[in-house]
Design an enzyme around this catalytic site. Sequence first.
Site, short mmCIF file in Angstrom:
data_model
loop_
_atom_site.label_atom_id
_atom_site.label_comp_id
_atom_site.label_asym_id
_atom_site.label_seq_id
_atom_site.Cartn_x
_atom_site.Cartn_y
_atom_site.Cartn_z
N GLY A 1 0.83 -1.21 0.00
CA GLY A 1 0.00 0.00 0.00
C GLY A 1 0.86 1.25 0.00
O GLY A 1 1.89 1.29 0.65
N ARG B 1 1.00 -4.85 -5.69
CA ARG B 1 1.15 -6.16 -5.07
C ARG B 1 1.47 -7.08 -6.24
O ARG B 1 0.79 -7.05 -7.26
CB ARG B 1 -0.11 -6.56 -4.34
CG ARG B 1 -0.49 -5.49 -3.32
CD ARG B 1 -1.50 -5.95 -2.29
NE ARG B 1 -2.11 -4.80 -1.62
CZ ARG B 1 -1.63 -4.22 -0.53
NH1 ARG B 1 -0.54 -4.67 0.05
NH2 ARG B 1 -2.23 -3.18 0.02
N ASP C 1 5.05 -5.38 6.08
CA ASP C 1 5.70 -6.66 6.42
C ASP C 1 5.69 -7.65 5.25
O ASP C 1 6.62 -8.44 5.12
CB ASP C 1 5.14 -7.26 7.72
CG ASP C 1 3.64 -7.48 7.67
OD1 ASP C 1 2.98 -6.93 6.77
OD2 ASP C 1 3.14 -8.20 8.55
N THR D 1 3.74 2.37 5.70
CA THR D 1 2.34 1.95 5.64
C THR D 1 1.55 2.82 6.60
O THR D 1 2.04 3.12 7.70
CB THR D 1 2.14 0.46 6.01
OG1 THR D 1 0.78 0.25 6.43
CG2 THR D 1 3.04 0.00 7.13
N ASP E 1 -0.84 2.03 8.34
CA ASP E 1 -1.47 1.24 9.42
C ASP E 1 -0.65 1.18 10.72
O ASP E 1 -1.16 0.73 11.74
CB ASP E 1 -1.73 -0.19 8.95
CG ASP E 1 -2.84 -0.23 7.91
OD1 ASP E 1 -3.72 0.65 7.95
OD2 ASP E 1 -2.82 -1.13 7.06
N ASP F 1 1.59 -0.92 11.63
CA ASP F 1 1.47 -2.30 12.12
C ASP F 1 2.74 -3.12 11.89
O ASP F 1 2.68 -4.32 11.65
CB ASP F 1 0.27 -2.98 11.46
CG ASP F 1 0.39 -3.02 9.94
OD1 ASP F 1 1.34 -2.42 9.40
OD2 ASP F 1 -0.47 -3.64 9.30
N ARG G 1 -7.65 -2.80 8.68
CA ARG G 1 -8.39 -4.06 8.61
C ARG G 1 -8.02 -4.96 9.79
O ARG G 1 -8.88 -5.58 10.41
CB ARG G 1 -8.05 -4.77 7.30
CG ARG G 1 -9.24 -5.44 6.66
CD ARG G 1 -8.89 -5.94 5.27
NE ARG G 1 -8.86 -4.89 4.30
CZ ARG G 1 -9.94 -4.36 3.71
NH1 ARG G 1 -11.12 -4.80 4.00
NH2 ARG G 1 -9.82 -3.41 2.81
P1 ADP Z 1 2.73 -4.83 2.53
O1 ADP Z 1 4.17 -4.75 2.21
O2 ADP Z 1 2.07 -3.48 2.59
O3 ADP Z 1 2.48 -5.68 3.75
P2 ADP Z 1 1.81 -7.02 0.83
O4 ADP Z 1 1.64 -7.95 1.98
O5 ADP Z 1 0.74 -7.00 -0.20
O6 ADP Z 1 2.00 -5.51 1.28
O7 ADP Z 1 3.19 -7.40 0.12
C1 ADP Z 1 3.65 -6.68 -1.00
C2 ADP Z 1 4.33 -7.59 -1.99
O8 ADP Z 1 5.47 -8.22 -1.37
C3 ADP Z 1 3.49 -8.77 -2.47
O9 ADP Z 1 2.63 -8.44 -3.51
C4 ADP Z 1 4.57 -9.73 -2.94
O10 ADP Z 1 5.07 -9.38 -4.22
C5 ADP Z 1 5.69 -9.52 -1.91
N1 ADP Z 1 5.59 -10.55 -0.85
C6 ADP Z 1 4.71 -10.60 0.18
N2 ADP Z 1 4.89 -11.69 0.93
C7 ADP Z 1 5.89 -12.39 0.35
C8 ADP Z 1 6.56 -13.64 0.63
N3 ADP Z 1 6.21 -14.39 1.68
N4 ADP Z 1 7.56 -14.02 -0.19
C9 ADP Z 1 7.90 -13.26 -1.25
N5 ADP Z 1 7.33 -12.10 -1.56
C10 ADP Z 1 6.34 -11.65 -0.78
#
Ligand code: ADP
Length: 323
Positions: A11, A72, A103, A126, A128, A130, A172
């Site tokens: 995000g 994402r 994360d 982010t 959030d 979090d 969320r």
């Molecule tokens: P945020 O970083 O805000 O928590 P996401 O959880 O959507 O957002 O993660 C962003 C991107 O990071 C995902 O679309 C993916 O490309 C990558 N990612 C997330 N989790 C993993 C994972 N376990 N292994 C590899 N890449 C990951």
Amino acid sequence: MQRIGILTSGGDAPGMNAAIRAAVRTARAKGMSVAGYHDGYTGFVENRYTELTSRSVGNVIQTGGTFLGTSRCKAFLDPKVRAESVAQMREIGVEGLVVIGGDGSFRGALTLESEHNIAVAGIPGTIDNDVWGTEETIGFDTAVNTAMRAIDQLRDTGESTGMMFFVEVMGRTSGAIAMYTALAGGAASVVVPEEDEDWTVIARHIKDQMARGKKSHIIVVAEGEQAGGAFAVAGRLGARLDHEFRVVILGHIQRGGSPTMRDRLVASQSGALAVEALHQDRSGFMVGIQHSTPVLVPLKEAVERGHPEPRMDVLALARHIAG
Ligand code: ADP
């Protein structure tokens, strides 16, 4: 290290541009070049990037969003795709990667480090708030200020008409925005995903406030799944309270806007420290803010510990002084 890559992922959050700016200028000052990947890991996978110089990050410190774009990226979850991406990255001479995100984005960075021995640095970005290991993520302060101003405006009309407002804020799985917004906005009540709500208690609390002559009632609701958001909460409480109400969903308005001083400061400190540490051949860390000071936190620990402890003290105080 001669050359680094930088990307924003997950995000978007106000202040990400200030972090990119600080990282790029720190890198240039240390003689390193910077590839700015477009749209998070999507640009990394597709080898889409722009060469960033000190000038290309001019006039962005005050802007919301991320000028690099974010996404994402499902493809990045595939180890084969990651291996190909790393080969491309090495071809253009990139030796280390700065990842600004949450994360999930950090999990992605850790896979690059463990599978391919890439130097990685995380910067929590982010709205959030979090991420474990930091007091404030980039964007949180701006988002809370935006939500707080919205509540100030609703209160004007609430005081004039006696209308009750259920205001849904983002979060969320984390009630951080809701808790801080409720406190700073002087809300009558607040509903967060960290708690199982007792609707009877909340309704009684608001009825007591009404009996004491309180005119405007703002109930802040985190969008969290189990309570079902502001419409569901209004449905449950509205019937018990027998009072005219409106539901206001702040939504993505909280994501945008010019970052506050606090977010610009945290972003600038984090961007600079991340690149300094990479330059000293450190890897596998994120920049956390602890006691208002930027520090290096092991990225693995931040990811494994999950969400930080919710600030129930802020929630309790918001309720305690709700009048
Ligand atoms: P945020 O970083 O805000 O928590 P996401 O959880 O959507 O957002 O993660 C962003 C991107 O990071 C995902 O679309 C993916 O490309 C990558 N990612 C997330 N989790 C993993 C994972 N376990 N292994 C590899 N890449 C990951």
